[in-house]
Design an enzyme around this catalytic site. Structure first.
Site, short mmCIF file in Angstrom:
data_model
loop_
_atom_site.label_atom_id
_atom_site.label_comp_id
_atom_site.label_asym_id
_atom_site.label_seq_id
_atom_site.Cartn_x
_atom_site.Cartn_y
_atom_site.Cartn_z
N THR A 144 24.45 19.46 -79.39
CA THR A 144 24.45 18.06 -78.98
C THR A 144 25.39 17.83 -77.79
OG1 THR A 144 25.12 15.82 -79.64
CG2 THR A 144 26.09 17.61 -80.88
N SER A 179 32.80 13.09 -84.30
CA SER A 179 32.51 12.86 -85.74
C SER A 179 32.51 14.23 -86.41
CB SER A 179 31.13 12.20 -85.93
OG SER A 179 30.09 13.14 -85.68
N TYR A 181 30.12 15.40 -88.02
CA TYR A 181 28.81 15.97 -87.65
C TYR A 181 28.90 16.68 -86.29
CZ TYR A 181 24.66 15.92 -84.80
OH TYR A 181 23.70 16.29 -83.89
N HIS A 182 29.43 15.96 -85.29
CA HIS A 182 29.49 16.56 -83.95
C HIS A 182 30.38 17.81 -83.95
CE1 HIS A 182 27.93 12.54 -82.62
NE2 HIS A 182 27.33 13.28 -81.71
N LYS A 185 28.58 20.92 -84.96
CA LYS A 185 27.80 21.50 -83.86
C LYS A 185 28.70 22.34 -82.94
CE LYS A 185 23.69 19.50 -84.53
NZ LYS A 185 22.42 20.22 -84.67
N1 USQ Z 1 26.17 2.23 -81.24
C1 USQ Z 1 26.18 0.87 -81.04
N2 USQ Z 1 25.52 0.08 -81.94
C2 USQ Z 1 24.84 0.58 -83.02
C3 USQ Z 1 24.81 1.99 -83.20
C4 USQ Z 1 25.50 2.78 -82.29
O1 USQ Z 1 26.79 0.35 -80.09
O2 USQ Z 1 24.28 -0.20 -83.79
C5 USQ Z 1 26.86 3.10 -80.27
C6 USQ Z 1 27.81 4.10 -80.88
O3 USQ Z 1 29.07 3.55 -81.13
C7 USQ Z 1 27.83 5.19 -79.81
C8 USQ Z 1 26.43 5.12 -79.19
O4 USQ Z 1 25.88 3.87 -79.60
O5 USQ Z 1 28.76 4.91 -78.83
C9 USQ Z 1 25.51 6.22 -79.60
O6 USQ Z 1 25.36 6.21 -81.00
P1 USQ Z 1 24.00 6.71 -81.69
O7 USQ Z 1 24.07 6.34 -83.15
O8 USQ Z 1 22.84 6.24 -80.92
O9 USQ Z 1 24.07 8.27 -81.45
P2 USQ Z 1 25.05 9.40 -82.02
O10 USQ Z 1 25.80 8.99 -83.23
O11 USQ Z 1 25.84 9.88 -80.84
O12 USQ Z 1 24.05 10.56 -82.49
C10 USQ Z 1 22.71 10.71 -81.96
C11 USQ Z 1 21.94 11.55 -82.96
C12 USQ Z 1 22.56 12.95 -83.06
C13 USQ Z 1 22.62 13.56 -81.67
C14 USQ Z 1 23.38 12.66 -80.71
C15 USQ Z 1 23.32 13.14 -79.27
O13 USQ Z 1 21.92 10.92 -84.23
O14 USQ Z 1 21.78 13.76 -83.93
O15 USQ Z 1 23.30 14.80 -81.73
O16 USQ Z 1 22.76 11.34 -80.71
S1 USQ Z 1 24.78 12.64 -78.40
O17 USQ Z 1 24.96 11.20 -78.52
O18 USQ Z 1 24.60 13.07 -77.03
O19 USQ Z 1 25.91 13.31 -79.06
#
Ligand code: USQ
Length: 420
Positions: A144, A179, A181-182, A185
């Site tokens: 990721t 996190s 989770y991260h 990875k």
């Molecule tokens: N966020 C909001 N509002 C919400 C949900 C999330 O503002 O209701 C924010 C979070 O705080 C964060 C961002 O949106 O800053 C991204 O959160 P996300 O839930 O869209 O994504 P994330 O937790 O980072 O995880 C997702 C996938 C994961 C993958 C990752 C790629 O669930 O499997 O590894 O994206 S990355 O984001 O590049 O790490």
């Protein structure tokens, strides 16, 4: 080529199987159906109804005219992994079978441990089974972009040249995950890199940005749809913003909303993974692909969602609740992504057009969203000593990962029917 896809029943695994089959590859899949169980554990389901796996196989046979070999089992069972690889001897293994939710890993100690133990065990089992049964197989491992965190510098593709006290080296770029989770990875990446060195494993570590979308060109029938999660634990921000708009709930852009991430459409992610499979790493090579097309802030996602929602007669309000995560709410973000372009990757989908497509699908399945509207708003706090009582109140007692191992080979999953 013969490609083994672990996690074939999941959001990316399923469309990847369809994409590879349609390109003439042979596909073998593994899954333990744990995503279906864990989404049910938090009281939710996929907005798109997902058939049972035998019915998915039947649909592939009838619609694509292809056979899909499938093994139900768990990567934490080494005997199972060894037997499947020994029998199938794939050319490539695309490893997608990991707990993929950051919020899930942050619920409490049990969910943190389950995430790290299961993710790392599965990867190590695959590494050893490849070494012992099909040592020339190429491992494509789903990592990721979140492994890098948000440093105040550009982010290279895995490695960078550095100089310290007058000496130079080419080293892995520092990881600063956000996190449990991260971090799982990050640890996986270290294990795969080390396996390339000691076992001569051919490996591609895919630093995947956030994937969006429900459709790919191969999804030509509702029986071939992939899942769409929208609850606070399994739904990504964009999925949740669109679901919130359809349900008349406020869009929850956490904190300042200037958190930036890299994004890629589902169709383009499938293209990238296929390119990695068709252009394998060499024996002993560990290469890293940063897999995303463009970076957007949470505020930009919220604004695009609200703009497209208006086209459908919806009028969502954008709110900024306090950020439940521990993350930079405003930061520099400029990751490099050149390796896939060098293999011929071409972006096919634009974010706004895919958002429009998702609205269209979700309005069709609106009643499935309505039935689960109570799971959308956030409850899990990164900082809290234990998980938020509101979420725990929703979890059934048997859902505790410490109490009943969610990795055991459970019963067949329930087909997710649309509400009557
Ligand atoms: N966020 C909001 N509002 C919400 C949900 C999330 O503002 O209701 C924010 C979070 O705080 C964060 C961002 O949106 O800053 C991204 O959160 P996300 O839930 O869209 O994504 P994330 O937790 O980072 O995880 C997702 C996938 C994961 C993958 C990752 C790629 O669930 O499997 O590894 O994206 S990355 O984001 O590049 O790490």
């Amino acid at each position: 080529m013969k490609v083994l896809v672990t996690g074939i029943d999941g959001y990316s695994g399923w469309p990847l199987a369809l994409h590879l089959l349609s390109r003439g590859h042979e596909v073998v899949g593994i899954d333990n159906f744990v995503t279906r169980k864990r989404v049910a554990e938090v009281g939710s389901w996929s907005a798109t109804p997902i058939p049972s796996f035998p019915n998915r196989q039947k649909a592939v046979r009838e619609i694509l005219g292809k056979e899909l070999t499938f093994y139900k089992g768990d990567l934490t069972n080494y005997q199972f992994v060894h037997e499947v690889l020994e029998r199938e001897k794939p050319d490539s293994v695309v490893h997608l079978a990991e707990q993929r939710s950051a919020p899930y890993s942050m619920i409490d100690v049990h969910h943190a441990v389950a995430t790290q133990v299961q993710n790392l065990t599965g990867t190590l089992h695959l590494i050893y089974a490849i070494r012992d049964t099909c040592p020339t197989a190429h491992l494509v491992k789903m990592g990721t972009m979140g492994e890098y965190g948000t440093p105040n510098t550009d982010i290279p593709e895995g490695f960078f040249e550095t100089e310290f006290h007058g000496r130079k080296d080419y080293l892995p770029f520092p990881r600063q995950a956000g996190s449990w989770y991260h971090w799982s990875k990050v640890f996986d990446s270290g294990d795969v890199m080390f396996a390339s060195k000691i076992f001569g494993l051919a490996a591609t570590d895919v630093m995947q940005g956030v994937i969006y979308g429900i459709r790919t060109p191969e999804i030509t029938d509702h029986r071939l749809l992939t899942r769409f999660d929208f609850d606070e634990t399994w739904g990504t921000a964009l999925n949740r913003f669109i679901a919130q708009s359809v349900l008349g709930l406020p869009i929850t852009a956490y904190g300042k909303g200037e958190q930036k991430r890299g994004f890629i459409a589902l169709e383009d992610s499938m293209q990238s993974l296929r390119l990695a499979v068709e252009h394998p790493a060499k024996p002993g090579e560990y290469r890293v692909f940063n897999q995303f097309d463009a970076a957007y802030s949470v505020n930009q996602l919220a604004e695009i969602t609200a703009r497209v929602a208006h086209e459908f007669g919806l009028k969502p309000v954008i709110e900024h609740p306090p950020d439940p995560r521990v993350e930079a709410e405003q930061h520099y973000y400029n990751p490099i992504h050149e390796h896939l372009l060098a293999l011929g990757y071409k972006r096919a989908r634009d974010l706004e057009e895919v958002v429009r497509e998702i609205f269209h699908d979700l309005l069709h399945f609106r009643r499935r969203l309505e039935a689960k509207r109570f799971v959308v708003m956030p409850t899990v706090q990164w900082r809290s000593v234990d998980s938020e009582p509101a979420l725990h109140a929703r979890l059934p007692p048997t859902a505790h990962p410490g109490a009943s191992s969610p990795t055991t080979q459970g019963s067949e999953p329930t087909t997710e029917h649309p509400p009557a």
